[in-house]
Design a protein around this motif. Sequence first.
Motif, PDB file in Angstrom:
ATOM      1  N   ALA A   1      -0.255   0.138 -24.089  1.00 20.05           N
ATOM      2  CA  ALA A   1      -0.372   1.151 -23.041  1.00 20.05           C
ATOM      3  C   ALA A   1      -1.038   0.575 -21.804  1.00 20.05           C
ATOM      4  O   ALA A   1      -0.620   0.843 -20.661  1.00 20.05           O
ATOM      5  CB  ALA A   1      -1.158   2.349 -23.561  1.00 20.05           C
ATOM      6  N   LEU A   2      -2.093  -0.215 -22.004  1.00 19.20           N
ATOM      7  CA  LEU A   2      -2.744  -0.873 -20.870  1.00 19.20           C
ATOM      8  C   LEU A   2      -1.776  -1.810 -20.162  1.00 19.20           C
ATOM      9  O   LEU A   2      -1.685  -1.816 -18.926  1.00 19.20           O
ATOM     10  CB  LEU A   2      -3.972  -1.643 -21.359  1.00 19.20           C
ATOM     11  N   LEU A   3      -1.036  -2.569 -20.933  1.00 17.88           N
ATOM     12  CA  LEU A   3      -0.047  -3.474 -20.349  1.00 17.88           C
ATOM     13  C   LEU A   3       1.026  -2.700 -19.597  1.00 17.88           C
ATOM     14  O   LEU A   3       1.490  -3.129 -18.532  1.00 17.88           O
ATOM     15  CB  LEU A   3       0.591  -4.316 -21.456  1.00 17.88           C
ATOM     16  N   SER A   4       1.403  -1.540 -20.112  1.00 20.54           N
ATOM     17  CA  SER A   4       2.423  -0.733 -19.433  1.00 20.54           C
ATOM     18  C   SER A   4       1.940  -0.276 -18.062  1.00 20.54           C
ATOM     19  O   SER A   4       2.717  -0.187 -17.109  1.00 20.54           O
ATOM     20  CB  SER A   4       2.802   0.476 -20.298  1.00 20.54           C
ATOM     21  N   GLY A   5       0.640   0.046 -17.954  1.00 17.83           N
ATOM     22  CA  GLY A   5       0.095   0.434 -16.657  1.00 17.83           C
ATOM     23  C   GLY A   5       0.122  -0.704 -15.662  1.00 17.83           C
ATOM     24  O   GLY A   5       0.499  -0.535 -14.495  1.00 17.83           O
ATOM     25  N   LEU A   6      -0.273  -1.898 -16.116  1.00 20.29           N
ATOM     26  CA  LEU A   6      -0.244  -3.065 -15.244  1.00 20.29           C
ATOM     27  C   LEU A   6       1.183  -3.397 -14.820  1.00 20.29           C
ATOM     28  O   LEU A   6       1.438  -3.772 -13.665  1.00 20.29           O
ATOM     29  CB  LEU A   6      -0.867  -4.261 -15.965  1.00 20.29           C
ATOM     30  N   LEU A   7       2.112  -3.229 -15.750  1.00 23.19           N
ATOM     31  CA  LEU A   7       3.515  -3.502 -15.460  1.00 23.19           C
ATOM     32  C   LEU A   7       4.049  -2.515 -14.421  1.00 23.19           C
ATOM     33  O   LEU A   7       4.754  -2.894 -13.475  1.00 23.19           O
ATOM     34  CB  LEU A   7       4.327  -3.402 -16.749  1.00 23.19           C
ATOM     35  N   THR A   8       3.700  -1.248 -14.556  1.00 25.28           N
ATOM     36  CA  THR A   8       4.150  -0.231 -13.604  1.00 25.28           C
ATOM     37  C   THR A   8       3.579  -0.479 -12.223  1.00 25.28           C
ATOM     38  O   THR A   8       4.247  -0.239 -11.205  1.00 25.28           O
ATOM     39  CB  THR A   8       3.751   1.167 -14.103  1.00 25.28           C
ATOM     40  N   ALA A   9       2.346  -0.965 -12.153  1.00 31.01           N
ATOM     41  CA  ALA A   9       1.715  -1.232 -10.862  1.00 31.01           C
ATOM     42  C   ALA A   9       2.492  -2.269 -10.054  1.00 31.01           C
ATOM     43  O   ALA A   9       2.485  -2.238  -8.812  1.00 31.01           O
ATOM     44  CB  ALA A   9       0.274  -1.698 -11.063  1.00 31.01           C
ATOM     45  N   LEU A  10       3.177  -3.177 -10.732  1.00 30.83           N
ATOM     46  CA  LEU A  10       3.942  -4.218 -10.035  1.00 30.83           C
ATOM     47  C   LEU A  10       5.116  -3.638  -9.244  1.00 30.83           C
ATOM     48  O   LEU A  10       5.663  -4.309  -8.369  1.00 30.83           O
ATOM     49  CB  LEU A  10       4.467  -5.246 -11.037  1.00 30.83           C
ATOM     50  N   ALA A  11       5.522  -2.408  -9.549  1.00 33.64           N
ATOM     51  CA  ALA A  11       6.660  -1.800  -8.851  1.00 33.64           C
ATOM     52  C   ALA A  11       6.304  -1.368  -7.435  1.00 33.64           C
ATOM     53  O   ALA A  11       7.190  -1.141  -6.612  1.00 33.64           O
ATOM     54  CB  ALA A  11       7.185  -0.605  -9.646  1.00 33.64           C
ATOM     55  N   PHE A  12       5.014  -1.270  -7.134  1.00 37.98           N
ATOM     56  CA  PHE A  12       4.567  -0.721  -5.854  1.00 37.98           C
ATOM     57  C   PHE A  12       4.250  -1.835  -4.864  1.00 37.98           C
ATOM     58  O   PHE A  12       3.957  -2.966  -5.252  1.00 37.98           O
ATOM     59  CB  PHE A  12       3.336   0.164  -6.071  1.00 37.98           C
ATOM     60  N   PRO A  13       4.324  -1.489  -3.559  1.00 40.55           N
ATOM     61  CA  PRO A  13       3.928  -2.487  -2.568  1.00 40.55           C
ATOM     62  C   PRO A  13       2.477  -2.945  -2.811  1.00 40.55           C
ATOM     63  O   PRO A  13       1.654  -2.142  -3.222  1.00 40.55           O
ATOM     64  CB  PRO A  13       4.028  -1.716  -1.239  1.00 40.55           C
ATOM     65  N   THR A  14       2.199  -4.237  -2.664  1.00 38.66           N
ATOM     66  CA  THR A  14       3.056  -5.179  -1.979  1.00 38.66           C
ATOM     67  C   THR A  14       3.849  -6.080  -2.945  1.00 38.66           C
ATOM     68  O   THR A  14       4.496  -7.053  -2.484  1.00 38.66           O
ATOM     69  CB  THR A  14       2.236  -6.089  -1.049  1.00 38.66           C
ATOM     70  N   GLN A  15       3.793  -5.820  -4.251  1.00 38.65           N
ATOM     71  CA  GLN A  15       4.604  -6.602  -5.187  1.00 38.65           C
ATOM     72  C   GLN A  15       6.072  -6.197  -5.105  1.00 38.65           C
ATOM     73  O   GLN A  15       6.966  -7.037  -5.122  1.00 38.65           O
ATOM     74  CB  GLN A  15       4.088  -6.424  -6.619  1.00 38.65           C
ATOM     75  N   ASP A  16       6.354  -4.894  -5.093  1.00 38.70           N
ATOM     76  CA  ASP A  16       7.704  -4.369  -4.847  1.00 38.70           C
ATOM     77  C   ASP A  16       8.739  -4.792  -5.880  1.00 38.70           C
ATOM     78  O   ASP A  16       9.910  -4.977  -5.553  1.00 38.70           O
ATOM     79  CB  ASP A  16       8.198  -4.779  -3.448  1.00 38.70           C
ATOM     80  N   VAL A  17       8.330  -4.934  -7.131  1.00 38.41           N
ATOM     81  CA  VAL A  17       9.293  -5.241  -8.195  1.00 38.41           C
ATOM     82  C   VAL A  17       9.692  -3.904  -8.818  1.00 38.41           C
ATOM     83  O   VAL A  17       9.168  -3.491  -9.861  1.00 38.41           O
ATOM     84  CB  VAL A  17       8.687  -6.194  -9.250  1.00 38.41           C
ATOM     85  N   TRP A  18      10.639  -3.205  -8.203  1.00 38.84           N
ATOM     86  CA  TRP A  18      10.903  -1.801  -8.525  1.00 38.84           C
ATOM     87  C   TRP A  18      11.258  -1.589  -9.985  1.00 38.84           C
ATOM     88  O   TRP A  18      10.927  -0.547 -10.564  1.00 38.84           O
ATOM     89  CB  TRP A  18      12.016  -1.257  -7.628  1.00 38.84           C
ATOM     90  N   TRP A  19      11.921  -2.555 -10.628  1.00 41.53           N
ATOM     91  CA  TRP A  19      12.415  -2.355 -11.987  1.00 41.53           C
ATOM     92  C   TRP A  19      11.300  -2.418 -13.032  1.00 41.53           C
ATOM     93  O   TRP A  19      11.528  -2.080 -14.189  1.00 41.53           O
ATOM     94  CB  TRP A  19      13.515  -3.358 -12.316  1.00 41.53           C
ATOM     95  N   THR A  20      10.092  -2.825 -12.641  1.00 38.22           N
ATOM     96  CA  THR A  20       8.995  -2.791 -13.615  1.00 38.22           C
ATOM     97  C   THR A  20       8.502  -1.368 -13.868  1.00 38.22           C
ATOM     98  O   THR A  20       7.805  -1.132 -14.857  1.00 38.22           O
ATOM     99  CB  THR A  20       7.818  -3.673 -13.166  1.00 38.22           C
ATOM    100  N   ALA A  21       8.859  -0.422 -12.990  1.00 37.73           N
ATOM    101  CA  ALA A  21       8.456   0.974 -13.224  1.00 37.73           C
ATOM    102  C   ALA A  21       9.130   1.549 -14.475  1.00 37.73           C
ATOM    103  O   ALA A  21       8.445   2.053 -15.368  1.00 37.73           O
ATOM    104  CB  ALA A  21       8.734   1.831 -11.997  1.00 37.73           C
ATOM    105  N   PRO A  22      10.474   1.497 -14.595  1.00 40.61           N
ATOM    106  CA  PRO A  22      11.064   1.981 -15.854  1.00 40.61           C
ATOM    107  C   PRO A  22      10.648   1.148 -17.064  1.00 40.61           C
ATOM    108  O   PRO A  22      10.517   1.691 -18.171  1.00 40.61           O
ATOM    109  CB  PRO A  22      12.578   1.886 -15.601  1.00 40.61           C
TER     110      PRO A  22
END
Length: 554
Positions: free
Chosen positions: A21-42
């Motif tokens: 679950a902690l890893l999932s939060g960090l992964l989701t954060a990558l979808a937002f600027p300034t990383q902008d890796v949108w596919w890490t959100a799903p």
Amino acid sequence: MTTPPRPTRPGLRSGAVLLPALLSGLLTALAFPTQDVWWTAPLGVALLSAATFGARPRLAALGGLAHGLGFFLPTLSWTGIYVGNLPWVALSTLEALYTAAMCLVVAWIQRPLLATRLRPLAYAAVPLGWVLQEAARGATPFGGFPWVRLAFSQADSPLAPFARFGGAPGLTFAVTALGVLVHVACRALAVTSVRRLRRVHGPAGTGPGRVLAGGLVVLGLAPLVLALAMKPPTDGRPVSVLFVQGNVPRAGLDFNAERRKVLDNHVQGTVAAAGRAATPPSLVVWPENSSDIDPFDNPDAAADIRLAVETIKAPILLGAVLDGPAPYVSNASLFYTPGGGEPGRYVKQHPVPFAEYIPYRSFFRNFSDKVDLVARDFTKGDRPGAFEVPVKGQAPYWVVPTICFEVAYDGLMRDSTLQPGREASILAVQTNNATFGYTAESEQQFAISRIRAIEHGRSVVHVSTVGVSGFINPDGTYVDKTSLFTPAARFGSPVVRTEVTVADRLGQLPEYAAGLAALLLLAAGRWSRRRTARVEAAADPTGSAETRREGVVV
């Protein structure tokens, strides 16, 4: 004879939930600027769904808290850049409690479904819960904080056009539905692999469970198909607009220590742009706080603004801090037109708690004396704003101002866009990002404006004192994007449109529908579980049916 249902995982260890679950939060954060890796959100949603699926509600809530901390701490780190760690950690923890509550409720809904043939419906609780969680934290407490919603990570995603149909809540649903499909696919692959290794070949699944699973796949893929098939329109009447990003002498909380310099920067930027223009623009947009000197009380400030208006020969929409109504101050957009006259006025409807006003000041002073940095509270406007912009030889259009964090609030943006008789419009997002330095906040806000452009089918002029600024097209693409802490003055040709999108027509219906669907899921699970128990009790009067429901999920 009925097939024994597959129950929840009562023996699941906390580490098997909390770490993923902690890893999932960090992964989701990558979808937002300034990383902008949108596919890490799903992918983040998929990992959290897998980690908490079948867990007891309390353990699922802890998983949601771990996800929330892993997500909000990095994405909201800009909130503590100049005021210290306490506000940042406190806000992140508060927001994480909403994801904890979401996972608790989702697990509570899933629990009875997992013990019945309606088991595939348990997956549907995840996107519904996510929509409701974002609605809750966008409204509470103190008016809510709807920042870093999943929808706002998708400006560059193929899912982004779905904002036209479902708004920000619908886009969040699409992201989470895609994440759940990833979870389901990975789970099916794992089960198939285990069966092959064990050489176990059972009969193919039949009955309502298989039908429901197919329905969920269609429901999850529908937003993606619709988004890919329906490209947002960008047609409309182009109009000439100039935005001025004047910059500030220094970043930080004392950005306006030289208020006159900030105003002069915007005046000088406008006058210089007038010398480059072959013809005057129809409109000039300055950002929030471009005049922190009240022009109604300061004749020199009023004269400088009037000089800029008469030099550029166009109306100027500017952000100003006004003294009043006593004992408050006002964060306002003022609309000056050539030839003199009283400027039009829009007052910010949603001042930011703990930044523009301090609720329960004496109580929160016990935790930090920085609450007194806000010496006077800002008042709250009571209506949306819109100003009519004349165009020589053409019909006029309306510019609709939105000030800073207001762009994140669904209802406020929708009400502003749909003002009767003012449909032919462009949107102006006026903001000041100087208080957040060189952080991701500016880019996060620009991404929100891009989603709003798609959602409402409007061009957006997004202008900041320090950047980033730019012209955003109705399909979310942008031109003339600026850099942080650099002066800039850019001419653009945003299109005026009158469309009322499906998202605007639906309004809050997606959120209401999510709430109703969640209640129906809960009712269906409880009804099906009671029915299954009665059937099994009739088939096995010894009572062992209850024992069979206490096994372990494969």
